[in-house]
Structures are given as structure tokens and as C-alpha cells.
Scaffold this motif. Structure first.
Motif, mmCIF file in Angstrom:
data_model
loop_
_atom_site.group_PDB
_atom_site.id
_atom_site.type_symbol
_atom_site.label_atom_id
_atom_site.label_comp_id
_atom_site.label_asym_id
_atom_site.label_seq_id
_atom_site.Cartn_x
_atom_site.Cartn_y
_atom_site.Cartn_z
ATOM 1 N N LYS A 133 -5.932 -4.570 1.644
ATOM 2 C CA LYS A 133 -4.783 -4.075 2.719
ATOM 3 C C LYS A 133 -3.650 -4.839 2.636
ATOM 4 C CE LYS A 133 -6.454 -4.668 6.765
ATOM 5 N NZ LYS A 133 -6.943 -4.647 8.019
ATOM 6 N N THR A 134 -4.115 -6.287 2.369
ATOM 7 C CA THR A 134 -2.720 -7.006 2.543
ATOM 8 C C THR A 134 -1.496 -6.824 1.483
ATOM 9 O OG1 THR A 134 -4.036 -8.806 3.514
ATOM 10 C CG2 THR A 134 -1.824 -9.356 2.361
ATOM 11 N N VAL A 135 -2.048 -6.580 0.272
ATOM 12 C CA VAL A 135 -0.851 -5.937 -1.007
ATOM 13 C C VAL A 135 -0.333 -4.890 -0.655
ATOM 14 C CG1 VAL A 135 -1.989 -7.479 -2.709
ATOM 15 C CG2 VAL A 135 -2.735 -5.251 -2.625
ATOM 16 N N ILE A 136 -1.241 -3.692 0.066
ATOM 17 C CA ILE A 136 -0.720 -2.451 0.154
ATOM 18 C C ILE A 136 0.398 -2.424 1.312
ATOM 19 C CG2 ILE A 136 -1.088 -0.282 1.358
ATOM 20 C CD1 ILE A 136 -2.050 -0.024 -1.361
ATOM 21 N N LEU A 137 0.137 -3.065 2.495
ATOM 22 C CA LEU A 137 1.090 -3.673 3.328
ATOM 23 C C LEU A 137 2.416 -4.170 3.203
ATOM 24 C CD1 LEU A 137 -1.267 -4.665 6.385
ATOM 25 C CD2 LEU A 137 -0.136 -2.421 6.233
ATOM 26 N N LEU A 138 2.338 -5.333 2.273
ATOM 27 C CA LEU A 138 3.499 -6.089 1.928
ATOM 28 C C LEU A 138 4.159 -5.322 0.868
ATOM 29 C CD1 LEU A 138 1.767 -9.530 1.343
ATOM 30 C CD2 LEU A 138 3.190 -8.714 3.178
ATOM 31 N N CYS A 139 3.717 -4.599 0.019
ATOM 32 C CA CYS A 139 4.451 -3.671 -1.073
ATOM 33 C C CYS A 139 4.823 -2.466 -0.561
ATOM 34 C CB CYS A 139 3.496 -3.566 -2.332
ATOM 35 S SG CYS A 139 4.428 -2.705 -3.828
ATOM 36 N N ASP A 140 4.023 -1.658 -0.152
ATOM 37 C CA ASP A 140 4.282 -0.331 0.045
ATOM 38 C C ASP A 140 4.714 -0.001 1.586
ATOM 39 O OD1 ASP A 140 3.476 0.418 -2.372
ATOM 40 O OD2 ASP A 140 1.455 0.906 -1.755
ATOM 41 N N ILE A 141 4.481 -0.872 2.420
ATOM 42 C CA ILE A 141 5.041 -0.694 3.803
ATOM 43 C C ILE A 141 6.301 -1.636 4.106
ATOM 44 C CG2 ILE A 141 4.363 -0.903 6.303
ATOM 45 C CD1 ILE A 141 2.990 1.066 4.803
ATOM 46 N N GLU A 142 5.996 -2.996 3.675
ATOM 47 C CA GLU A 142 7.177 -3.727 3.905
ATOM 48 C C GLU A 142 8.146 -4.044 2.640
ATOM 49 O OE1 GLU A 142 7.907 -5.187 6.702
ATOM 50 O OE2 GLU A 142 6.140 -4.431 7.576
ATOM 51 N N GLY A 143 7.899 -3.580 1.474
ATOM 52 C CA GLY A 143 8.893 -3.681 0.458
ATOM 53 C C GLY A 143 9.276 -4.582 -0.303
ATOM 54 N N PHE A 144 8.117 -5.763 -0.239
ATOM 55 C CA PHE A 144 8.372 -7.106 -0.747
ATOM 56 C C PHE A 144 8.116 -6.714 -2.188
ATOM 57 C CE2 PHE A 144 7.063 -8.885 3.357
ATOM 58 C CZ PHE A 144 8.184 -9.660 3.235
ATOM 59 N N THR A 145 8.749 -7.725 -3.208
ATOM 60 C CA THR A 145 8.738 -7.423 -4.497
ATOM 61 C C THR A 145 7.239 -8.229 -5.124
ATOM 62 O OG1 THR A 145 9.787 -9.527 -5.095
ATOM 63 C CG2 THR A 145 11.104 -7.572 -4.972
ATOM 64 N N TYR A 146 6.742 -8.081 -6.085
ATOM 65 C CA TYR A 146 5.758 -8.560 -6.682
ATOM 66 C C TYR A 146 5.742 -10.306 -6.549
ATOM 67 C CZ TYR A 146 3.914 -4.417 -8.754
ATOM 68 O OH TYR A 146 3.573 -3.117 -8.996
ATOM 69 N N GLU A 147 7.068 -10.705 -7.032
ATOM 70 C CA GLU A 147 7.356 -12.220 -7.101
ATOM 71 C C GLU A 147 7.267 -12.624 -5.159
ATOM 72 O OE1 GLU A 147 9.489 -9.887 -8.577
ATOM 73 O OE2 GLU A 147 8.961 -10.469 -10.535
ATOM 74 N N GLU A 148 7.870 -11.783 -4.566
ATOM 75 C CA GLU A 148 7.771 -12.244 -3.129
ATOM 76 C C GLU A 148 6.215 -12.244 -2.791
ATOM 77 O OE1 GLU A 148 11.992 -10.742 -1.691
ATOM 78 O OE2 GLU A 148 10.615 -9.206 -1.663
ATOM 79 N N MET A 149 5.514 -10.979 -2.901
ATOM 80 C CA MET A 149 3.938 -11.161 -2.548
ATOM 81 C C MET A 149 3.455 -12.292 -3.165
ATOM 82 S SD MET A 149 3.757 -6.975 -3.025
ATOM 83 C CE MET A 149 1.900 -7.164 -3.243
ATOM 84 N N SER A 150 3.533 -12.616 -4.316
ATOM 85 C CA SER A 150 2.920 -13.966 -5.056
ATOM 86 C C SER A 150 3.246 -15.168 -4.163
ATOM 87 C CB SER A 150 3.288 -13.990 -6.458
ATOM 88 O OG SER A 150 2.736 -15.133 -7.003
ATOM 89 N N ALA A 151 4.592 -15.161 -3.604
ATOM 90 C CA ALA A 151 4.961 -16.595 -2.922
ATOM 91 C C ALA A 151 4.026 -16.350 -1.387
ATOM 92 C CB ALA A 151 6.397 -16.658 -2.896
ATOM 93 N N ILE A 152 3.946 -15.093 -0.788
ATOM 94 C CA ILE A 152 3.500 -14.916 0.442
ATOM 95 C C ILE A 152 2.014 -15.351 0.384
ATOM 96 C CG2 ILE A 152 3.008 -13.493 2.284
ATOM 97 C CD1 ILE A 152 5.698 -12.115 1.683
ATOM 98 N N ILE A 153 1.307 -14.676 -0.599
ATOM 99 C CA ILE A 153 -0.005 -14.659 -0.681
ATOM 100 C C ILE A 153 -0.531 -15.720 -1.532
ATOM 101 C CG2 ILE A 153 -2.304 -13.468 -1.493
ATOM 102 C CD1 ILE A 153 -0.677 -11.086 -1.275
ATOM 103 N N GLY A 154 0.282 -16.070 -2.296
ATOM 104 C CA GLY A 154 -0.250 -17.580 -3.077
ATOM 105 C C GLY A 154 -1.176 -17.232 -4.145
ATOM 106 N N ILE A 155 -0.903 -16.054 -5.095
ATOM 107 C CA ILE A 155 -1.652 -15.712 -6.209
ATOM 108 C C ILE A 155 -0.698 -15.227 -7.153
ATOM 109 C CG2 ILE A 155 -3.923 -15.110 -4.920
ATOM 110 C CD1 ILE A 155 -3.118 -12.193 -5.031
ATOM 111 N N ARG A 156 -1.211 -15.262 -8.366
ATOM 112 C CA ARG A 156 -0.430 -14.705 -9.535
ATOM 113 C C ARG A 156 -0.030 -13.444 -9.438
ATOM 114 N NH1 ARG A 156 -4.572 -17.285 -12.998
ATOM 115 N NH2 ARG A 156 -5.020 -15.349 -13.351
#
Length: 189
Positions: A133-156
Motif C-alpha cells: 500500500k505504501t508504494v502505491i500511495l507514494l508512487c501513484d497517489i503522491e507522484g514520487f519518483t523511484y529514487e524519492e521512494m527509495s529514500a523515503i522507505i529506505g529500500i533499493r
């Protein structure tokens, strides 16, 4: 000192506060409780203020704040998992004394998204495991890039892509019946 205080106020007001609504939406989807979501956002802003000296002005404030919020949620979740379950006595009395004692879960997702997606889609999203759910919300709802999501969540980034792919497939599977009822069919490749 006064000059530094004014700079911190400017950063906070100009770069942090505009993301309050997005933080609240994300926090709500993590907690499913308006009061907890508001507390989580307040805690995020308090931590952001406390560590404002470590923030580089002009960088991605939204990603920085989302990372603080995600970490605060995880820390709170771990604390709660170690505590025994409790019931608020006032809530019990209010429930018991109500005319209609059938439990109704107040879901404000309609208010949060205001027509952005249907109840079935919201329910399917809420039913996903939190990592997906977190990756869907960050990517598809909030529009973060993969790089930004990686920094937020702390995974590759590779893990982000994998989780996003799996989450979207879970949503697709959960919503196939709903889509068919609306007349949508899966295209053959």
C-alpha cells in the motif's frame, strides 16, 4: 540567533507546510484513524522543526517529510505492538449506550479523496499489506519518483519496482469483478 530563527521559519512556512495535506492523506492511509493521522503529521512537523538544521533548503522537502512520517509511523507501530491491547472505557460506554449498537466503522476515505476513486478501489487499496500500500500511495497517489521512494522507505529501487508491480497486480486481481460489472474487459495482448 534571531536571523537563524527567521530563516528556519521561512523554510518551515515555504517548504514544509505546503505538504501538510499530502502528509495527512498518507498518514490516514497508514493508520485508518483521523486522530492518529493528525497526531502523526503533528509529530512529523515537530521533528522537522527540531532537525531543520539538517535539511538543505531547496531540496525535496516533501520526500524529507514523508521519510520522517514513515519512520514515526514505524516507531509508533513497534511501540503499540509491544503493548497489550486495551479498550477505551468511554468508547465502550458510548457504543453500548447508542440506540443502534451495530458497529459502523467510520471511513473518511471519501472525504480524503473526494471522488478521486470509488469505494471499491479505496477498499482494495486499504486491504493491501502496508508495504505494498505504501508504494502505491507514494508512487501513484503522491507522484514520487523511484529514487524519492527509495529514500523515503529506505529500500533499493529494484525492490520498489518489484513491490509496485506486485501491488498493482494485487489491486488488479481485487478489482477484476468490479471492473467487469462496469463493462471493462481485459485486453488481449
Amino acid at each position: 540567533m534571531q536571523e537563524n530563527g527567521n530563516k528556519a521559519d521561512d523554510v518551515f512556512n515555504e517548504e514544509f507546510l505546503p505538504h501538510g495535506d499530502a502528509l495527512l492523506t498518507f498518514a490516514y492511509h497508514l493508520t485508518y484513524d483521523e486522530a492518529q493521522a493528525e497526531d502523526l503529521v503533528q509529530e512529523t512537523f515537530m521533528k522537522a522543526w527540531r532537525f531543520i538544521d539538517s535539511y538543505q533548503r531547496g531540496t525535496n522537502a516533501k520526500a524529507w517529510l514523508f521519510k520522517i512520517l514513515k519512520n514515526a509511523f514505524i516507531n509508533d507501530y513497534r511501540k503499540k505492538a509491544k503493548r497489550p491491547h486495551s479498550v477505551d472505557y468511554e468508547d465502550f460506554l458510548a457504543y453500548h449506550d447508542s440506540e443502534d449498537s451495530s458497529y459502523k466503522d467510520l471511513d473518511t476515505n471519501n472525504e480524503v479523496f473526494q471522488g478521486m476513486m470509488g469505494d471499491e478501489v479505496t477498499k482494495a487499496l486499504n486491504d493491501l499489506p502496508v508495504n505494498f500500500k505504501t508504494v502505491i500511495l507514494l508512487c501513484d497517489i503522491e507522484g514520487f519518483t523511484y529514487e524519492e521512494m527509495s529514500a523515503i522507505i529506505g529500500i533499493r529501487i529494484g525492490t520498489i519496482r518489484s513491490r509496485l508491480h506486485r501491488a498493482r497486480n494485487m489491486l488488479k486481481d481485487a478489482l477484476q469483478g468490479y471492473a467487469a460489472n462496469l463493462g471493462y474487459t481485459e485486453k488481449e495482448h
